[in-house]
Write an enzyme that holds these catalytic residues in place. Structure first.
Site, PDB file in Angstrom:
ATOM      1  N   ARG A 106     -52.605  80.198  73.331  1.00 42.54           N
ATOM      2  CA  ARG A 106     -52.099  79.941  71.981  1.00 42.54           C
ATOM      3  C   ARG A 106     -53.104  79.114  71.232  1.00 42.54           C
ATOM      4  NH1 ARG A 106     -46.169  77.561  71.087  1.00 42.54           N
ATOM      5  NH2 ARG A 106     -47.255  75.667  71.589  1.00 42.54           N
ATOM      6  N   THR A 110     -52.856  77.472  64.759  1.00 39.82           N
ATOM      7  CA  THR A 110     -51.937  78.496  64.219  1.00 39.82           C
ATOM      8  C   THR A 110     -50.772  78.792  65.171  1.00 39.82           C
ATOM      9  OG1 THR A 110     -53.117  80.314  65.280  1.00 39.82           O
ATOM     10  CG2 THR A 110     -53.904  79.648  63.100  1.00 39.82           C
ATOM     11  N   ASP A 202     -46.479  70.792  78.433  1.00 41.84           N
ATOM     12  CA  ASP A 202     -47.372  71.948  78.569  1.00 41.84           C
ATOM     13  C   ASP A 202     -47.331  72.447  80.009  1.00 41.84           C
ATOM     14  OD1 ASP A 202     -49.827  73.476  79.121  1.00 41.84           O
ATOM     15  OD2 ASP A 202     -50.316  72.991  77.048  1.00 41.84           O
ATOM     16  N   ASP A 205     -50.756  72.930  81.904  1.00 41.21           N
ATOM     17  CA  ASP A 205     -51.380  71.644  82.265  1.00 41.21           C
ATOM     18  C   ASP A 205     -50.643  70.991  83.425  1.00 41.21           C
ATOM     19  OD1 ASP A 205     -53.430  71.790  80.455  1.00 41.21           O
ATOM     20  OD2 ASP A 205     -52.417  70.630  78.901  1.00 41.21           O
TER      21      ASP A 205
END
Ligand code: PRP
Ligand code: URA
Length: 211
Positions: A106, A110, A202, A205
């Protein structure tokens, strides 16, 4: 969001393990284990309609024809990176399944997905395909991954995420109404950075210990 193709799990074990995943103090090793365990629990239900074939088995009493799962007809497709964390959880159930990979990231500004890799098993059109990604946030990555699989001939597609936002679930189910969607939990919303709230942060991560 009434849709017979959407399953939101309510099993206490899945709920319990998702709470552990959310905890910011859960470290990489436990996080990985939990992602795998949840994938197995969800997979048990998502694979309910797996094709069976009768094979000959000899019991201590006699020969008989008995149904077995045909792993050759299944393809697991994780969306990189975080989907990788769910693969072994599904392979624990169907060890002979073929595994494809779709690379998506991603854009940080944006929030739109960008594809960087795609390798799918042969005869993809003949297989039940399970796309794996622990996070369904805006839904952009899931929608693009399913579109890519369809462009390559995939037809019978399921999507499995551990945590979904209402926005992503809506986009995926409306863009690909034929796809069966399995979510471990439906969370509240997205925040201004398109992260799921309350979410787990995340996923990539946390699985790989980056950042
Ligand atoms: C995360 C996650 C999904 C995507 C979900 O991946 O694993 O693929 O974001 O967001 P969306 O529904 O808004 O598209 P990310 O792009 O962070 O890549 P990574 O797994 O490599 O960290
Ligand atoms: N990707 C993640 O890993 N987490 C989110 O909350 C949203 C997208």
């Amino acid at each position: 969001m009434p849709n017979s193709k959407i399953t939101i799990f309510d099993h206490p074990l899945i709920k319990h393990k998702i709470s552990l995943l959310r905890d910011k103090n859960t470290g990489t090793k436990d996080f990985r284990t939990l992602i795998e365990e949840i994938a197995t629990l969800m997979g048990y239900e998502a694979l309910r309609d797996l094709p069976l074939e009768n094979v000959e088995v000899e019991t201590p009493i006699c020969k008989t024809m008995s149904p077995m799962v045909s792993g050759k007809k299944l393809a697991i497709v994780p969306i990189l990176r975080a989907g990788l964390g769910m693969v072994n959880g599904i392979l624990a159930l169907v060890p002979s399944a073929k595994v494809g990979h779709i690379g998506m990231y991603r854009d940080e500004v944006t929030h739109l997905p960008h594809e960087y890799y795609c390798k799918l098993p042969e005869n993809i059109g003949e297989r039940t395909i399970i796309v794996l990604d622990p996070m369904l946030a805006t839904g952009g990555s899931a929608v693009d991954a399913v579109t890519l699989i369809k462009q390559r001939g995939g037809q019978h597609i399921k999507f499995m995420s551990i945590i979904a936002a209402p926005e992503g679930l809506k986009l995926l189910s409306e863009t690909h109404p034929d796809v069966e969607i399995y979510c471990g939990n439906l969370d509240e919303r997205l925040n201004e950075n398109c992260y799921i709230v309350p979410g787990l942060g995340d996923a990539g991560d946390r699985i790989f210990g980056t950042k």
